[in-house]
Design a protein around this motif. Structure first.
Motif, PDB file in Angstrom:
ATOM      1  N   LEU A   1      -0.506  -9.155   5.961  1.00  0.00           N
ATOM      2  CA  LEU A   1      -0.775  -7.891   6.798  1.00  0.00           C
ATOM      3  C   LEU A   1       0.104  -6.919   6.591  1.00  0.00           C
ATOM      4  CD1 LEU A   1      -2.385  -9.768   9.988  1.00  0.00           C
ATOM      5  CD2 LEU A   1      -3.547  -8.819   7.856  1.00  0.00           C
ATOM      6  N   SER A   2      -0.338  -5.664   6.693  1.00  0.00           N
ATOM      7  CA  SER A   2       0.734  -4.621   6.467  1.00  0.00           C
ATOM      8  C   SER A   2       1.669  -4.355   7.460  1.00  0.00           C
ATOM      9  CB  SER A   2       0.082  -3.398   6.107  1.00  0.00           C
ATOM     10  OG  SER A   2      -0.877  -2.983   7.513  1.00  0.00           O
ATOM     11  N   LYS A   3       1.521  -5.173   8.549  1.00  0.00           N
ATOM     12  CA  LYS A   3       2.454  -4.873   9.752  1.00  0.00           C
ATOM     13  C   LYS A   3       3.540  -5.970   9.599  1.00  0.00           C
ATOM     14  CE  LYS A   3       0.265  -7.933  13.195  1.00  0.00           C
ATOM     15  NZ  LYS A   3      -0.333  -8.131  14.500  1.00  0.00           N
ATOM     16  N   TYR A   4       3.551  -6.729   8.626  1.00  0.00           N
ATOM     17  CA  TYR A   4       4.538  -7.679   8.411  1.00  0.00           C
ATOM     18  C   TYR A   4       5.260  -7.326   7.184  1.00  0.00           C
ATOM     19  CZ  TYR A   4       2.224 -10.612  12.012  1.00  0.00           C
ATOM     20  OH  TYR A   4       1.589 -11.048  13.147  1.00  0.00           O
ATOM     21  N   GLN A   5       5.016  -6.334   6.448  1.00  0.00           N
ATOM     22  CA  GLN A   5       5.602  -5.917   5.322  1.00  0.00           C
ATOM     23  C   GLN A   5       6.602  -4.772   5.678  1.00  0.00           C
ATOM     24  OE1 GLN A   5       2.918  -4.290   2.425  1.00  0.00           O
ATOM     25  NE2 GLN A   5       1.067  -5.943   2.974  1.00  0.00           N
ATOM     26  N   ILE A   6       7.726  -4.968   4.810  1.00  0.00           N
ATOM     27  CA  ILE A   6       8.768  -4.135   5.099  1.00  0.00           C
ATOM     28  C   ILE A   6       8.794  -2.767   4.231  1.00  0.00           C
ATOM     29  CG2 ILE A   6      10.517  -4.945   3.368  1.00  0.00           C
ATOM     30  CD1 ILE A   6      12.554  -4.986   5.568  1.00  0.00           C
ATOM     31  N   LYS A   7       9.178  -1.566   4.685  1.00  0.00           N
ATOM     32  CA  LYS A   7       9.156  -0.442   3.591  1.00  0.00           C
ATOM     33  C   LYS A   7       9.930  -0.503   2.644  1.00  0.00           C
ATOM     34  CE  LYS A   7       7.315   2.672   7.455  1.00  0.00           C
ATOM     35  NZ  LYS A   7       7.610   3.864   8.438  1.00  0.00           N
ATOM     36  N   ALA A   8      10.942  -1.139   2.789  1.00  0.00           N
ATOM     37  CA  ALA A   8      12.170  -1.225   1.707  1.00  0.00           C
ATOM     38  C   ALA A   8      13.028  -2.343   1.800  1.00  0.00           C
ATOM     39  CB  ALA A   8      12.995   0.224   1.602  1.00  0.00           C
TER      40      ALA A   8
ATOM     41  N   MET B   1      11.350 -10.340   7.362  1.00  0.00           N
ATOM     42  CA  MET B   1      10.087  -9.649   6.720  1.00  0.00           C
ATOM     43  C   MET B   1      10.338  -9.325   5.317  1.00  0.00           C
ATOM     44  SD  MET B   1       9.442  -7.194  10.028  1.00  0.00           S
ATOM     45  CE  MET B   1       8.024  -6.223   9.270  1.00  0.00           C
ATOM     46  N   SER B   2      11.423  -8.990   4.739  1.00  0.00           N
ATOM     47  CA  SER B   2      11.687  -8.613   3.449  1.00  0.00           C
ATOM     48  C   SER B   2      11.409  -9.926   2.615  1.00  0.00           C
ATOM     49  CB  SER B   2      13.236  -8.366   3.210  1.00  0.00           C
ATOM     50  OG  SER B   2      14.190  -9.173   3.156  1.00  0.00           O
ATOM     51  N   GLN B   3      11.599 -11.196   3.124  1.00  0.00           N
ATOM     52  CA  GLN B   3      11.396 -12.387   2.337  1.00  0.00           C
ATOM     53  C   GLN B   3       9.677 -12.562   2.180  1.00  0.00           C
ATOM     54  OE1 GLN B   3      13.342 -15.397   4.705  1.00  0.00           O
ATOM     55  NE2 GLN B   3      14.542 -15.568   3.107  1.00  0.00           N
ATOM     56  N   LEU B   4       9.161 -12.240   3.332  1.00  0.00           N
ATOM     57  CA  LEU B   4       7.545 -12.251   3.267  1.00  0.00           C
ATOM     58  C   LEU B   4       7.096 -11.234   2.421  1.00  0.00           C
ATOM     59  CD1 LEU B   4       6.989 -12.765   7.238  1.00  0.00           C
ATOM     60  CD2 LEU B   4       6.519 -14.410   5.489  1.00  0.00           C
ATOM     61  N   THR B   5       7.557 -10.033   2.559  1.00  0.00           N
ATOM     62  CA  THR B   5       7.118  -9.107   1.675  1.00  0.00           C
ATOM     63  C   THR B   5       7.274  -9.327   0.053  1.00  0.00           C
ATOM     64  OG1 THR B   5       7.586  -7.408   3.403  1.00  0.00           O
ATOM     65  CG2 THR B   5       7.210  -6.645   1.028  1.00  0.00           C
TER      66      THR B   5
ATOM     67  N   PRO C   1       8.090   3.430  -3.888  1.00  0.00           N
ATOM     68  CA  PRO C   1       6.687   2.824  -2.997  1.00  0.00           C
ATOM     69  C   PRO C   1       6.638   1.592  -3.132  1.00  0.00           C
ATOM     70  CG  PRO C   1       6.360   4.913  -4.480  1.00  0.00           C
ATOM     71  CD  PRO C   1       7.600   4.388  -4.834  1.00  0.00           C
ATOM     72  N   TYR C   2       7.432   0.923  -3.989  1.00  0.00           N
ATOM     73  CA  TYR C   2       7.443  -0.409  -4.257  1.00  0.00           C
ATOM     74  C   TYR C   2       8.465  -1.494  -3.713  1.00  0.00           C
ATOM     75  CZ  TYR C   2       6.306   2.489  -8.171  1.00  0.00           C
ATOM     76  OH  TYR C   2       5.799   3.336  -9.039  1.00  0.00           O
TER      77      TYR C   2
ATOM     78  N   GLU D   1      -0.579   5.850  -7.554  1.00  0.00           N
ATOM     79  CA  GLU D   1      -1.773   5.707  -7.135  1.00  0.00           C
ATOM     80  C   GLU D   1      -2.140   3.980  -8.159  1.00  0.00           C
ATOM     81  OE1 GLU D   1      -6.563   6.845  -8.034  1.00  0.00           O
ATOM     82  OE2 GLU D   1      -4.850   8.244  -8.296  1.00  0.00           O
ATOM     83  N   PHE D   2      -1.783   3.746  -9.320  1.00  0.00           N
ATOM     84  CA  PHE D   2      -1.799   2.648  -9.847  1.00  0.00           C
ATOM     85  C   PHE D   2      -1.179   1.396  -8.904  1.00  0.00           C
ATOM     86  CE2 PHE D   2       0.337  -0.610 -12.731  1.00  0.00           C
ATOM     87  CZ  PHE D   2      -0.635  -1.089 -13.017  1.00  0.00           C
ATOM     88  N   THR D   3      -0.179   1.646  -8.605  1.00  0.00           N
ATOM     89  CA  THR D   3       0.856   0.568  -7.735  1.00  0.00           C
ATOM     90  C   THR D   3       0.106   0.437  -6.423  1.00  0.00           C
ATOM     91  OG1 THR D   3       2.828   1.426  -8.852  1.00  0.00           O
ATOM     92  CG2 THR D   3       2.858   0.128  -6.937  1.00  0.00           C
ATOM     93  N   ASN D   4      -0.631   1.332  -5.690  1.00  0.00           N
ATOM     94  CA  ASN D   4      -1.012   1.112  -4.638  1.00  0.00           C
ATOM     95  C   ASN D   4      -2.392   0.105  -4.867  1.00  0.00           C
ATOM     96  OD1 ASN D   4       0.535   2.415  -3.302  1.00  0.00           O
ATOM     97  ND2 ASN D   4      -0.310   4.411  -3.130  1.00  0.00           N
ATOM     98  N   LEU D   5      -3.101   0.715  -5.833  1.00  0.00           N
ATOM     99  CA  LEU D   5      -4.176   0.006  -6.072  1.00  0.00           C
ATOM    100  C   LEU D   5      -3.965  -1.599  -6.343  1.00  0.00           C
ATOM    101  CD1 LEU D   5      -6.377   2.343  -8.334  1.00  0.00           C
ATOM    102  CD2 LEU D   5      -7.047   1.524  -6.016  1.00  0.00           C
ATOM    103  N   LEU D   6      -2.870  -1.819  -7.228  1.00  0.00           N
ATOM    104  CA  LEU D   6      -2.505  -3.039  -7.688  1.00  0.00           C
ATOM    105  C   LEU D   6      -1.985  -3.849  -6.601  1.00  0.00           C
ATOM    106  CD1 LEU D   6      -1.745  -4.631 -10.438  1.00  0.00           C
ATOM    107  CD2 LEU D   6       0.573  -3.975 -10.194  1.00  0.00           C
ATOM    108  N   LEU D   7      -1.183  -3.227  -5.567  1.00  0.00           N
ATOM    109  CA  LEU D   7      -0.967  -4.069  -4.597  1.00  0.00           C
ATOM    110  C   LEU D   7      -2.121  -4.417  -3.513  1.00  0.00           C
ATOM    111  CD1 LEU D   7       2.268  -2.240  -3.492  1.00  0.00           C
ATOM    112  CD2 LEU D   7       2.343  -4.480  -4.748  1.00  0.00           C
TER     113      LEU D   7
END
Length: 674
Positions: free
Chosen positions: A511-518, A488-492, A555-556, A589-595
């Motif tokens: 999709l967000s469910k396949y993204q790792i938090k850190a 999942m970290s590779q996918l993220t 958050p990144y 906020e900038f990062t969230n919009l960017l992502l």
């Protein structure tokens, strides 16, 4: 190993008495002597075959049987031809001295020549006959099996085999075991009456304790060549070996003992005392070992898990350096696997490997090249001569590689963060291969390969729609290791890369469910000692601990080693203060919009956060200042996300002894204009 079936090799089970009679007639033309004999009246007696009987030996002749009363010989004794053999050979062509026989045999280049030579002899010892079979097996068998199956139908060959079967009990140990070894190599069916006879006789002599150390090893070697060796017989061999004094054994005998133990030992516990003796004997003989023996013993030590034999492993690894140019592909793979298993890493071995690979890349087997790259990758050895040669080899031979080999060639470039001079051609060829054979790659292999590309800023945007598709993600999940944290970290990281570095990418998102938090940060990646020294220097520089935070989760997805916050005018803020930074710069906020792909304007940039990357030796390639791929992409992404990235490499700070000097160094690195 594939063996010739009984149906295609019916020498001894002919259904008609006439056929058996024909074979016996032919065999009488090629009788051999199986004991020690001094010819009597060679000119008048055409000797055919001598057999060991209770206290006498019998010689069978062309016209009649002549019984010669002679001293009885044990089957343990070697075959010696006595008497005036030269005169006998000259006058009747009936007897040939063994030394002359083997000299002539070694000069023959085809099995046809050997069989013709044998047919010209009237008498030969069983040692000579078995030596001829061994020579034939060397010429007629390669990696693909028997070159000329018609050989098995040759009358001379059949007659020889006929006698070996029916006189097995009268053979010398050397003749018996050499013949057995040769016939196994020739892929004769182990269930045939010939092989059954030879194997039974060998096992009987083993049980009676009649085999010397050399013969024990020869029998063990033969059994190991069989598809289903008798473990009971192998254990019997090891029991005999355990009772012998092995200090005077030859390297070949020691090697065979290791190979037998490989088969019968699971954990190496029940035979550890024997292994300790073998290890001790081998350690004293390391300098005498050939490239093949070094390779075999190292492989055995791996299989037998001899992690405590440190002195022996180290000595073998050091000795292997001089053999690198002479190892076969298979032998080199064994040596590299041993280096990996035992954690060995030697600079002179790497240098020898560099010279060898640079010269031989175009003739090396792809699996060997793959193992070389695995060795470099796991040992973090950025060898430019090897990597450059492998890149050239890939460009010329990629179409012939398997998908696993393609991944093994390319992934280390990303892991060790290296682009060769031929990078353009290398990745152009890789893209062509992927377009042609994409569906042949296993899901995890493909993900590893594409992830390694983005580490070195080679963006596989043409293939990401497949990677981010629900179907591919389901396949990833269905196959081991599934969607674990690493996957999942590779996918993220792939998703983050195309978002930050490929604004032109308009394909599907992850999709967000396949993204790792850190992203997972291995504990070993942080040099604790260096980290403490940097924090001590910062405390001296900033005066209070509240002005910097360590191991900050962002958050990144990344974790920052040390974070320092600044206000609009560049003054340091307390690490816990959020309002001032958030209100003025709104980076979250900038990062969230960017992502989310809504905002792609990279011109918005504020120097509000400083990320200190405390890079110890384990974040660099071995003996190098070249950052590993994972650390390089992290620092690149942090900078794109708005951080002021400041690298604190170990080689700049290791010579600074006092806290004051470290603080001065950090001042210049973090605040160069203040």
């Amino acid at each position: 190993m594939a063996f010739i079936s009984r149906k295609s090799f019916q020498l001894y089970s002919s259904s008609t008495p006439a056929s058996r009679s024909a074979l016996m007639t032919l065999s009488r033309r090629l009788n051999f002597i199986s004991g020690q004999h001094k010819p009597q009246n060679c000119s008048s007696v055409a000797m055919r075959m001598m057999c060991v009987k209770d206290k006498s030996q019998y010689t069978f002749c062309r016209k009649k049987h002549v019984q010669l009363q002679m001293q009885s010989l044990s089957v343990n004794e070697a075959v010696h031809l006595c008497g005036d053999a030269r005169n006998c050979t000259k006058s009747n062509n009936l007897w040939m001295d063994e030394q002359l026989f083997f000299k002539r045999l070694n000069g023959l280049c085809t099995s046809k020549e050997i069989l013709y030579f044998l047919s010209s002899l009237e008498v030969m010892s069983d040692t000579m006959a078995s030596g001829a079979l061994q020579k034939i097996s060397e010429l007629e068998v390669d990696d693909n099996g028997l070159k000329n199956p018609a050989l098995l139908e040759n009358e001379v060959f059949r007659a020889l085999c006929f006698q070996f079967e029916f006189e097995s009990s009268n053979l010398s140990n050397t003749g018996l075991l050499n013949a057995l070894q040769a016939l196994i190599k020739l892929r004769i069916d182990p269930q045939s009456t010939l092989m059954t006879s030879l194997l039974s006789e060998s096992e009987e002599r083993l049980g009676r304790g009649q085999l010397t150390a050399e013969h024990l090893c020869a029998l063990g070697e033969s059994l190991l060549e069989l598809e289903s060796p008798s473990c009971a017989t192998l254990e019997q061999i090891v029991n005999h070996v355990q009772e012998r004094d092995i200090k005077s054994w030859s390297p070949r005998e020691v090697v065979m003992a290791y190979k037998i133990l490989e088969v019968i030992v699971r954990e190496g516990k029940q035979w550890q005392s024997l292994l300790n003796r073998l290890n001790s004997v081998t350690l004293r003989a390391v300098s005498q070992l050939s490239p093949n023996f070094v390779s075999v013993i190292l492989n055995s030590l791996v299989v037998l898990r001899q992690t405590r034999a440190v002195l022996l492993v180290t000595a073998l690894c050091k000795h292997s350096v001089q053999h690198v140019p002479y190892f076969t592909d298979h032998e080199l793979v064994n040596v590299l696997e041993a280096f990996l298993y035992f954690g060995q890493k030697m600079q002179n071995f790497t240098e020898a490997l560099e010279r060898h690979v640079s010269k031989s890349i175009h003739i090396m087997h792809p699996q060997t090249v793959s193992k070389v790259m695995q060795y470099c990758c796991e040992k973090m050895i950025l060898s430019k001569p090897i990597f450059d040669a492998v890149a050239e080899g890939f460009i010329s031979s990629a179409d012939r590689l398997t998908t696993d080999q393609i991944a093994a060639y390319i992934i280390p470039f990303g892991t060790l963060n290296y682009l060769p001079p031929s990078a353009s051609s290398l990745f152009g060829k890789l893209e062509t291969v992927l377009h042609t054979r994409l569906r042949h790659f296993q899901p995890h292999t493909l993900l590893n390969l594409l992830h390694s590309c983005v580490l070195i800023q080679r963006y596989p945007t043409n293939f990401l729609p497949k990677i981010f598709s629900p179907y591919f993600l389901q396949k990833l999940q269905a196959q081991p290791p599934g969607l674990n944290r690493v996957v999942m970290s590779q996918l993220t990281q792939l998703f983050l890369t195309v978002t930050l570095e490929c604004p032109f990418y308009e394909g599907p998102k992850l999709l967000s469910k396949y993204q790792i938090k850190a992203f997972p940060t291995p504990q070993s990646s942080l040099d604790v000692h260096l980290f403490k020294r940097v924090k001590t220097g910062l405390l001296d520089l900033l005066k209070k601990r509240i002005y910097f935070a360590s191991e900050v989760s962002t958050p990144y997805f990344y974790v920052v080693d040390i974070e320092i916050k600044l206000d609009e005018e560049g003054f340091v803020l307390p690490a816990a203060q959020l309002e001032e930074v958030h209100k003025r710069f709104n980076r979250f906020e900038f990062t969230n919009l960017l992502l989310q792909g809504i905002l792609n304007n990279k011109d918005i940039y504020y120097r509000c956060r400083i990320a200190l990357c405390v890079d110890g030796q384990n974040r660099f390639c071995a003996h190098s200042h070249n950052l590993l791929g994972e650390e390089a992409i992290k620092q690149r992404h942090l900078q794109l996300l708005g951080y002021e990235v400041v690298q604190i490499p170990f080689f700049e700070i290791e010579s600074l002894q006092s806290t004051r000097k470290i603080a001065d160094y950090l001042h210049k690195k973090i605040f160069p204009c203040t």
